[in-house]
Design a protein around this motif. Structure first.
Motif, short mmCIF file in Angstrom:
data_model
loop_
_atom_site.label_atom_id
_atom_site.label_comp_id
_atom_site.label_asym_id
_atom_site.label_seq_id
_atom_site.Cartn_x
_atom_site.Cartn_y
_atom_site.Cartn_z
N VAL A 325 -53.85 -115.35 66.30
CA VAL A 325 -52.71 -114.61 66.82
C VAL A 325 -52.96 -113.14 66.50
N THR A 326 -52.93 -112.29 67.51
CA THR A 326 -53.21 -110.88 67.31
C THR A 326 -52.08 -110.01 67.82
N SER A 327 -51.96 -108.82 67.26
CA SER A 327 -50.90 -107.89 67.66
C SER A 327 -51.49 -106.53 68.00
N LEU A 328 -50.89 -105.86 68.96
CA LEU A 328 -51.26 -104.50 69.28
C LEU A 328 -50.03 -103.74 69.74
N LEU A 329 -50.09 -102.43 69.66
CA LEU A 329 -49.02 -101.56 70.15
C LEU A 329 -49.32 -101.16 71.59
N VAL A 330 -48.35 -101.37 72.47
CA VAL A 330 -48.52 -101.05 73.89
C VAL A 330 -47.34 -100.21 74.35
N ASP A 331 -47.64 -99.09 75.00
CA ASP A 331 -46.59 -98.26 75.60
C ASP A 331 -46.24 -98.81 76.98
N LEU A 332 -45.00 -99.21 77.15
CA LEU A 332 -44.53 -99.76 78.42
C LEU A 332 -43.97 -98.62 79.27
N PRO A 333 -44.54 -98.37 80.46
CA PRO A 333 -44.14 -97.21 81.27
C PRO A 333 -42.82 -97.43 82.01
N VAL A 334 -41.71 -97.44 81.29
CA VAL A 334 -40.41 -97.70 81.90
C VAL A 334 -39.96 -96.57 82.82
N GLY A 335 -40.56 -95.39 82.68
CA GLY A 335 -40.18 -94.28 83.55
C GLY A 335 -40.85 -94.31 84.91
N GLU A 336 -41.89 -95.12 85.06
CA GLU A 336 -42.64 -95.16 86.31
C GLU A 336 -41.91 -96.03 87.34
N PRO A 337 -41.51 -95.47 88.51
CA PRO A 337 -40.76 -96.26 89.49
C PRO A 337 -41.62 -97.20 90.32
N ASN A 338 -42.94 -96.95 90.41
CA ASN A 338 -43.82 -97.75 91.27
C ASN A 338 -44.37 -98.94 90.49
N PRO A 339 -44.09 -100.19 90.92
CA PRO A 339 -44.56 -101.35 90.15
C PRO A 339 -46.07 -101.47 90.09
N VAL A 340 -46.78 -101.01 91.12
CA VAL A 340 -48.23 -101.09 91.12
C VAL A 340 -48.81 -100.15 90.05
N ILE A 341 -48.25 -98.96 89.97
CA ILE A 341 -48.72 -98.00 88.96
C ILE A 341 -48.35 -98.49 87.56
N ARG A 342 -47.16 -99.10 87.41
CA ARG A 342 -46.79 -99.67 86.12
C ARG A 342 -47.82 -100.71 85.68
N MET A 343 -48.22 -101.57 86.62
CA MET A 343 -49.21 -102.59 86.29
C MET A 343 -50.54 -101.96 85.89
N SER A 344 -50.94 -100.91 86.59
CA SER A 344 -52.19 -100.23 86.26
C SER A 344 -52.14 -99.63 84.86
N HIS A 345 -51.02 -98.99 84.52
CA HIS A 345 -50.87 -98.40 83.19
C HIS A 345 -50.98 -99.47 82.10
N ILE A 346 -50.34 -100.59 82.33
CA ILE A 346 -50.31 -101.64 81.32
C ILE A 346 -51.70 -102.25 81.15
N THR A 347 -52.40 -102.50 82.25
CA THR A 347 -53.74 -103.06 82.17
C THR A 347 -54.67 -102.16 81.38
N HIS A 348 -54.60 -100.85 81.67
CA HIS A 348 -55.45 -99.92 80.92
C HIS A 348 -55.04 -99.83 79.46
N ALA A 349 -53.73 -99.92 79.19
CA ALA A 349 -53.25 -99.81 77.81
C ALA A 349 -53.70 -101.00 76.97
N THR A 350 -53.63 -102.20 77.53
CA THR A 350 -54.04 -103.38 76.75
C THR A 350 -55.54 -103.38 76.52
N GLU A 351 -56.29 -102.88 77.49
CA GLU A 351 -57.74 -102.78 77.30
C GLU A 351 -58.08 -101.75 76.24
#
Length: 473
Positions: A325-351
Motif C-alpha cells: 500500500v503506497t501513498s503520494l500527494l496529488v494536486d487535484l485541478p479543481v479550478g480547471e473547467p475542461n474534463p480532458v485537461i483535468r485528466m491530463s493534469h492528474i495523469t502527469h501528476a501521478t507519474e
C-alpha cells in the motif's frame, strides 16, 4: 501472552481523540432472502453471525486481545488476552423500522462511526442491522487502526467473507485466555524491555526526567512544530473549507457506480483506473465548491493524500492486487473547467509523484481468498497518516475487492462501502471499493462542516457523465 505494540501501532493508538476516533469502518449490505427454489437456505441472523465470527477469530487473534498501558508510561503499551472476552459485547444487534431505507441505514452508521471504541476491551465492534427494505440486512464493522497491519493482523470483515453460500469450515478453536498480567508484572517487563532498547529508554527518560529534560522536550516539540509549519508553507497546501477542527459527529454518504464506465474512460485516455477515479472525484469536488459560491481560477487545486496504488490494471482492465500500500500527494485541478485537461493534469501528476510514494507492506493480504478490501482500507489510513498535518486537504483511499459474488454466512453481499476515519483537521475522507462489477464510494464527513455532503455525492454522478461525454468527443 504479552506482545508489545509496534511503534507504528502505538502512534495510531495515541493519535485517537474524542473528536477523531481512529477506527476504520466497513459496511456490507446483504440479500437475506432465500433464492427461488432454495428453500433450504437459512437467513443470516444474530445467532448465526455470532457462530460465524467466533469460528473465524483464530484468523485474527488480536480481536480477543486488549491494550494495557505500562505503569508510569514506561514503554510502549502491550497486547494481552482479554480474560473476560465476551463476543456478545462486540457483536451487537440493531434494527430499522421496516421497511428501512438506505438513508436511515446511513444515519445509523454515521452515529456508530462517531463513537470511540471502548479501550478497556478488544478494539472492535460489529453490528447486524435488520429491517432493511427488500429483505436486505447490513453488517457494519469498526476496527481500530492500531489493530490492522496487513501482514500478521487483518480486519475482521476480511475473514468472514466466503466465495460461496456455504461457509468454509475451519478447525475447532480451543482458545483459552492467558492470565492477565498484574501492573507490577507489566512494569517489570517494561523495564527489562527498556534495558535492551537504549533508544526507547532515552525517549522514556525525556518524558519522565528532570525539569531540564522537560525543557529539552518542549524545545524539541517547538522545533518540530516550526519545521512542520515551514514545510507546509513551502509545499503551499491550498486553502480549503475541508481543513477545520472537527466535531464529534459524522455524516456518511455513499455512491454506486459501474466499473465498466471507468474502464471505458481508461481506454480512451490511456491511463490507469486510479487516474480515472481521481478525475471523477476532482470534477465532483469542483462542482461542490462552485455550489458554495466559491470563485475558482484555472490554477486552483486541492491536495489529496492518495494511498491507492494497491493494485495494478491488468491488460484487459481487470484489477490485480499488489503487495504494498503506497501513498503520494496529488494536486487535484479543481479550478480547471475542461474534463480532458483535468485528466491530463492528474495523469502527469501521478507519474511525476510516484517516486515520492510512502510504502506500507501488506504481504498477507494478497494471498487471502477473495482479496477483500477492508484490511487494505485500514492499511491505507495508516499510510496516509505518515504525512504531516496541514500538508494536504483530504484523503482518498481506493482498494480493490473481488469481482465475483461474496457471502457472509450464506447471505450474498450486494454492496460494500468503506467508512474511513477523519484525520486531524480533515472534514472529509473518501474511500472507494470495487466489487462484482461496481465501484462503491463511502464518504465520511464532519457533520458540522459538511451539511451539504449530499451535493458532493450527487456531483460524483455529474462528473462521471461529464467524463463519459468527453470520451465521445
Amino acid at each position: 501472552m504479552i506482545t508489545r505494540l509496534t511503534p507504528q501501532d502505538r502512534s495510531f493508538y495515541r493519535l485517537e481523540s474524542s473528536t477523531n476516533p481512529m477506527h476504520i469502518g466497513s459496511l456490507a449490505i446483504l440479500r437475506n432472502r432465500a433464492p427461488a427454489g432454495n428453500s433450504g437456505h437459512a437467513p443470516l441472523d444474530y445467532e448465526s453471525l455470532l457462530t460465524l465470527v467466533e469460528s473465524r477469530l483464530p484468523l485474527v487473534p488480536l480481536y480477543r486481545r486488549k491494550v494495557r498501558e505500562i505503569p508510569f508510561a514506561l514503554g510502549r503499551p502491550v497486547w494481552v488476552d482479554d480474560a473476560h472476552f465476551d463476543i456478545t459485547y462486540h457483536i451487537r444487534r440493531s434494527a430499522l423500522p421496516e421497511p428501512g431505507t438506505d438513508d436511515q441505514l446511513l444515519d445509523l452508521v454515521a452515529r456508530l462511526a462517531s463513537r470511540p471504541l471502548d479501550h478497556t476491551r478488544p478494539l472492535w465492534e460489529m453490528y447486524l442491522v435488520e429491517g432493511l427494505s427488500e429483505g436486505r440486512i447490513a453488517v457494519f464493522t469498526k476496527t481500530h487502526s492500531a489493530l490492522v497491519d496487513g501482514d500478521s493482523a487483518l480486519e475482521i470483515g476480511h475473514v468472514i467473507l466466503d466465495t460461496s453460500p456455504a461457509p468454509r469450515e475451519l478447525a475447532d478453536d480451543a482458545w483459552i485466555a492467558h492470565r492477565e498480567p498484574a501492573d507490577l508484572e507489566l512494569l517489570i517487563g517494561g523495564l527489562l524491555h527498556l534495558a535492551t532498547q537504549p533508544r526507547e529508554a532515552l525517549e522514556v527518560a525525556r518524558h519522565h526526567g528532570a525539569e531540564a529534560f522537560a525543557m529539552v522536550d518542549a524545545a524539541g516539540k517547538a522545533l518540530r512544530t516550526l519545521a512542520s509549519m515551514v514545510r507546509a508553507a513551502t509545499i503551499g497546501v491550498p486553502d480549503s473549507p475541508l481543513n477545520i477542527h472537527t466535531s464529534r459527529n459524522r455524516r456518511v454518504e455513499v455512491v454506486r457506480t459501474d466499473l465498466e464506465d471507468y474502464r471505458k474512460i481508461r481506454k480512451r485516455f490511456d491511463c490507469s483506473i486510479n487516474d480515472v477515479i481521481l478525475a471523477v472525484i476532482t470534477g465532483a469536488l469542483r462542482n461542490w465548491l462552485l455550489s458554495r459560491g466559491q470563485v475558482l481560477t484555472e490554477a486552483d487545486t486541492l491536495r489529496a493524500v492518495v494511498p491507492m496504488s494497491v493494485y495494478a490494471d491488468g491488460p484487459s482492465g481487470e484489477l490485480k492486487p499488489a503487495g504494498e500500500v503506497t501513498s503520494l500527494l496529488v494536486d487535484l485541478p479543481v479550478g480547471e473547467p475542461n474534463p480532458v485537461i483535468r485528466m491530463s493534469h492528474i495523469t502527469h501528476a501521478t507519474e511525476a509523484h510516484s517516486r515520492q510514494e510512502r510504502g506500507v507492506r501488506a504481504r498477507t493480504l494478497v494471498h487471502m481468498a477473495g482479496f477483500a478490501p477492508a484490511s487494505l482500507h485500514a492499511m491505507s489510513v495508516r499510510s496516509a497518516s505518515t504525512f504531516a498535518e496541514h500538508t494536504f486537504n483530504l484523503v482518498i483511499t481506493n482498494a480493490p475487492g473481488p469481482q465475483q459474488p461474496m457471502y457472509i454466512g450464506g447471505a450474498r453481499m450486494l454492496e460494500m462501502y468503506p467508512v474511513s476515519p477523519l484525520l486531524r483537521f480533515q472534514a472529509l475522507s473518501i474511500g472507494l471499493t470495487s466489487y462484482d462489477g461496481r465501484v462503491f464510494y463511502g464518504l465520511t464527513a464532519d457533520r458540522d462542516a459538511m451539511a451539504d455532503i449530499a451535493v458532493l455525492t450527487a456531483s460524483v454522478h455529474e462528473s462521471m457523465e461529464e467524463m463519459l461525454g468527453a470520451c465521445v468527443q
